[in-house]
Write an enzyme that holds these catalytic residues in place. Sequence first.
Site, mmCIF file in Angstrom:
data_model
loop_
_atom_site.group_PDB
_atom_site.id
_atom_site.type_symbol
_atom_site.label_atom_id
_atom_site.label_comp_id
_atom_site.label_asym_id
_atom_site.label_seq_id
_atom_site.Cartn_x
_atom_site.Cartn_y
_atom_site.Cartn_z
ATOM 1 N N LYS A 13 8.379 0.620 11.535
ATOM 2 C CA LYS A 13 7.554 -0.245 12.399
ATOM 3 C C LYS A 13 6.948 -1.400 11.606
ATOM 4 O O LYS A 13 7.009 -2.544 12.026
ATOM 5 C CB LYS A 13 6.394 0.550 13.036
ATOM 6 C CG LYS A 13 6.836 1.701 13.894
ATOM 7 C CD LYS A 13 5.639 2.424 14.497
ATOM 8 C CE LYS A 13 4.719 3.073 13.472
ATOM 9 N NZ LYS A 13 5.323 4.186 12.711
ATOM 10 N N ARG A 88 -1.701 5.249 19.433
ATOM 11 C CA ARG A 88 -1.052 6.460 18.951
ATOM 12 C C ARG A 88 -1.392 7.645 19.848
ATOM 13 O O ARG A 88 -0.906 8.747 19.590
ATOM 14 C CB ARG A 88 -1.506 6.772 17.530
ATOM 15 C CG ARG A 88 -0.466 6.398 16.453
ATOM 16 C CD ARG A 88 -1.080 6.735 15.131
ATOM 17 N NE ARG A 88 -0.173 6.914 14.045
ATOM 18 C CZ ARG A 88 0.032 6.010 13.083
ATOM 19 N NH1 ARG A 88 -0.537 4.829 13.149
ATOM 20 N NH2 ARG A 88 0.819 6.293 12.072
ATOM 21 N N ARG A 127 9.224 5.595 -0.198
ATOM 22 C CA ARG A 127 8.371 4.435 0.103
ATOM 23 C C ARG A 127 7.360 4.239 -1.018
ATOM 24 O O ARG A 127 6.776 5.185 -1.526
ATOM 25 C CB ARG A 127 7.639 4.669 1.426
ATOM 26 C CG ARG A 127 6.584 3.599 1.684
ATOM 27 C CD ARG A 127 6.260 3.431 3.140
ATOM 28 N NE ARG A 127 5.468 4.516 3.691
ATOM 29 C CZ ARG A 127 5.024 4.528 4.942
ATOM 30 N NH1 ARG A 127 5.314 3.532 5.767
ATOM 31 N NH2 ARG A 127 4.326 5.552 5.375
ATOM 32 N N ARG A 160 2.018 6.605 -1.414
ATOM 33 C CA ARG A 160 0.792 6.868 -0.654
ATOM 34 C C ARG A 160 0.521 8.363 -0.611
ATOM 35 O O ARG A 160 1.452 9.156 -0.457
ATOM 36 C CB ARG A 160 0.965 6.360 0.784
ATOM 37 C CG ARG A 160 0.487 4.941 0.981
ATOM 38 C CD ARG A 160 0.916 4.348 2.307
ATOM 39 N NE ARG A 160 0.664 5.182 3.474
ATOM 40 C CZ ARG A 160 0.979 4.817 4.716
ATOM 41 N NH1 ARG A 160 1.528 3.636 4.950
ATOM 42 N NH2 ARG A 160 0.745 5.627 5.732
ATOM 43 N N ARG A 171 2.356 14.833 9.733
ATOM 44 C CA ARG A 171 2.288 13.579 10.507
ATOM 45 C C ARG A 171 3.370 13.552 11.582
ATOM 46 O O ARG A 171 3.158 13.045 12.679
ATOM 47 C CB ARG A 171 2.418 12.377 9.570
ATOM 48 C CG ARG A 171 1.201 12.229 8.667
ATOM 49 C CD ARG A 171 1.448 11.280 7.534
ATOM 50 N NE ARG A 171 1.547 9.902 7.979
ATOM 51 C CZ ARG A 171 2.111 8.939 7.270
ATOM 52 N NH1 ARG A 171 2.642 9.199 6.094
ATOM 53 N NH2 ARG A 171 2.137 7.723 7.736
HETATM 54 P P1 ADP Z 1 6.329 2.665 9.376
HETATM 55 O O1 ADP Z 1 5.548 1.382 9.406
HETATM 56 O O2 ADP Z 1 7.003 2.959 10.688
HETATM 57 O O3 ADP Z 1 5.538 3.841 8.874
HETATM 58 P P2 ADP Z 1 7.792 1.404 7.159
HETATM 59 O O4 ADP Z 1 8.129 0.062 7.756
HETATM 60 O O5 ADP Z 1 6.707 1.437 6.139
HETATM 61 O O6 ADP Z 1 7.516 2.480 8.344
HETATM 62 O O7 ADP Z 1 9.147 2.001 6.552
HETATM 63 C C1 ADP Z 1 9.153 3.287 5.897
HETATM 64 C C2 ADP Z 1 10.024 3.220 4.635
HETATM 65 O O8 ADP Z 1 11.400 3.066 5.005
HETATM 66 C C3 ADP Z 1 9.695 2.030 3.729
HETATM 67 O O9 ADP Z 1 9.849 2.432 2.381
HETATM 68 C C4 ADP Z 1 10.735 0.972 4.119
HETATM 69 O O10 ADP Z 1 11.026 0.107 3.032
HETATM 70 C C5 ADP Z 1 11.943 1.827 4.513
HETATM 71 N N1 ADP Z 1 12.719 1.281 5.634
HETATM 72 C C6 ADP Z 1 12.249 0.566 6.712
HETATM 73 N N2 ADP Z 1 13.273 0.259 7.565
HETATM 74 C C7 ADP Z 1 14.399 0.799 7.027
HETATM 75 C C8 ADP Z 1 15.792 0.841 7.424
HETATM 76 N N3 ADP Z 1 16.217 0.264 8.574
HETATM 77 N N4 ADP Z 1 16.649 1.505 6.628
HETATM 78 C C9 ADP Z 1 16.230 2.112 5.479
HETATM 79 N N5 ADP Z 1 14.951 2.102 5.040
HETATM 80 C C10 ADP Z 1 14.044 1.465 5.783
HETATM 81 P P1 AMP Z 2 0.186 4.227 9.218
HETATM 82 O O1 AMP Z 2 -0.059 3.293 8.096
HETATM 83 O O2 AMP Z 2 0.391 3.520 10.549
HETATM 84 O O3 AMP Z 2 1.260 5.245 8.942
HETATM 85 O O4 AMP Z 2 -1.193 5.055 9.414
HETATM 86 C C1 AMP Z 2 -1.711 5.866 8.380
HETATM 87 C C2 AMP Z 2 -2.760 6.808 8.944
HETATM 88 O O5 AMP Z 2 -3.871 6.056 9.491
HETATM 89 C C3 AMP Z 2 -2.328 7.730 10.083
HETATM 90 O O6 AMP Z 2 -1.637 8.879 9.639
HETATM 91 C C4 AMP Z 2 -3.676 8.047 10.735
HETATM 92 O O7 AMP Z 2 -4.417 8.995 9.976
HETATM 93 C C5 AMP Z 2 -4.411 6.710 10.632
HETATM 94 N N1 AMP Z 2 -4.150 5.874 11.831
HETATM 95 C C6 AMP Z 2 -3.473 4.694 11.869
HETATM 96 N N2 AMP Z 2 -3.431 4.213 13.120
HETATM 97 C C7 AMP Z 2 -4.070 5.121 13.911
HETATM 98 C C8 AMP Z 2 -4.347 5.224 15.308
HETATM 99 N N3 AMP Z 2 -3.923 4.269 16.176
HETATM 100 N N4 AMP Z 2 -5.046 6.294 15.752
HETATM 101 C C9 AMP Z 2 -5.478 7.243 14.900
HETATM 102 N N5 AMP Z 2 -5.236 7.232 13.586
HETATM 103 C C10 AMP Z 2 -4.545 6.184 13.080
#
Ligand code: ADP
Ligand code: AMP
Length: 214
Positions: A13, A88, A127, A160, A171
């Site tokens: 995302k 969420r 990541r 992280r 999660r």
């Molecule tokens: P989210 O915001 O949904 O938690 P991220 O955008 O941070 O996810 O992506 C999670 C991990 O996967 C990151 O390390 C990113 O670089 C990698 N990633 C994102 N999109 C792709 C893809 N299409 N194919 C492979 N790896 C990806």
């Molecule tokens: P993210 O970076 O989007 O993966 O979010 C990291 C963490 O932040 C999540 O696992 C939750 O603990 C908290 N968080 C982020 N967005 C929300 C939301 N909309 N509602 C509740 N918790 C959230």
Amino acid sequence: MKIIMLGAPGAGKGTQAIQIAEKYRIPHVSTGDLFRSNISNNTELGKEAKGYMDAGKLVPDELTVRMLFDRVSKDDCANGYVLDGFPRTIAQAEVLEAELAKRNDKIDYAIDVEVPDENIVKRMGGRRACVKCGATYHIEHVPPKQEGICDHCGSELVLRADDAPETVLKRLQVYHEQTQPLIDFYGSRNILHEIDGTQDMNQVFADIVKLLGE
Ligand code: ADP
Ligand code: AMP
């Protein structure tokens, strides 16, 4: 244009939201990033949120909603935004819908980036996030130019705390229980669009551009 990104943690995302924000010139609003910046600035909100985040749980709706509305009421959000990680829960989606309706407004697109759980666990282990600017990398798919160092600001890259495998499983469980129901919620509003998030990230973005227009 107001866009919501849906999908499991690690579906990509944030990766896509950053590109959408750049192409369509709207701010990228990530509640995860907002919480992390509150934590690094040691604010009261950050102190409250940290325990939930480290445990892989959601931060309570009340705190999250207040923080989100503070952000989207800023001037730069007047022409739209891309929300990443919010809503969420159904309760968050309902509050957002009600707030927008007060101003005769609504969300235009809910984009669900679909990736099966098996791929997610692998992705999250690779990541890496910048401690300072929040930029994300992947050790295989998106490596930084210099190992362990952010390309944008030169700060350290870390795994992280909530990307540890056992927390990722928690999660994912939370996602299936509390967030996945939003797919039907936005389906019933006729704004849901599903995208195959297992593709190469450039192809994922190309599919999104097909949807949103050039
Ligand atoms: P989210 O915001 O949904 O938690 P991220 O955008 O941070 O996810 O992506 C999670 C991990 O996967 C990151 O390390 C990113 O670089 C990698 N990633 C994102 N999109 C792709 C893809 N299409 N194919 C492979 N790896 C990806
Ligand atoms: P993210 O970076 O989007 O993966 O979010 C990291 C963490 O932040 C999540 O696992 C939750 O603990 C908290 N968080 C982020 N967005 C929300 C939301 N909309 N509602 C509740 N918790 C959230």
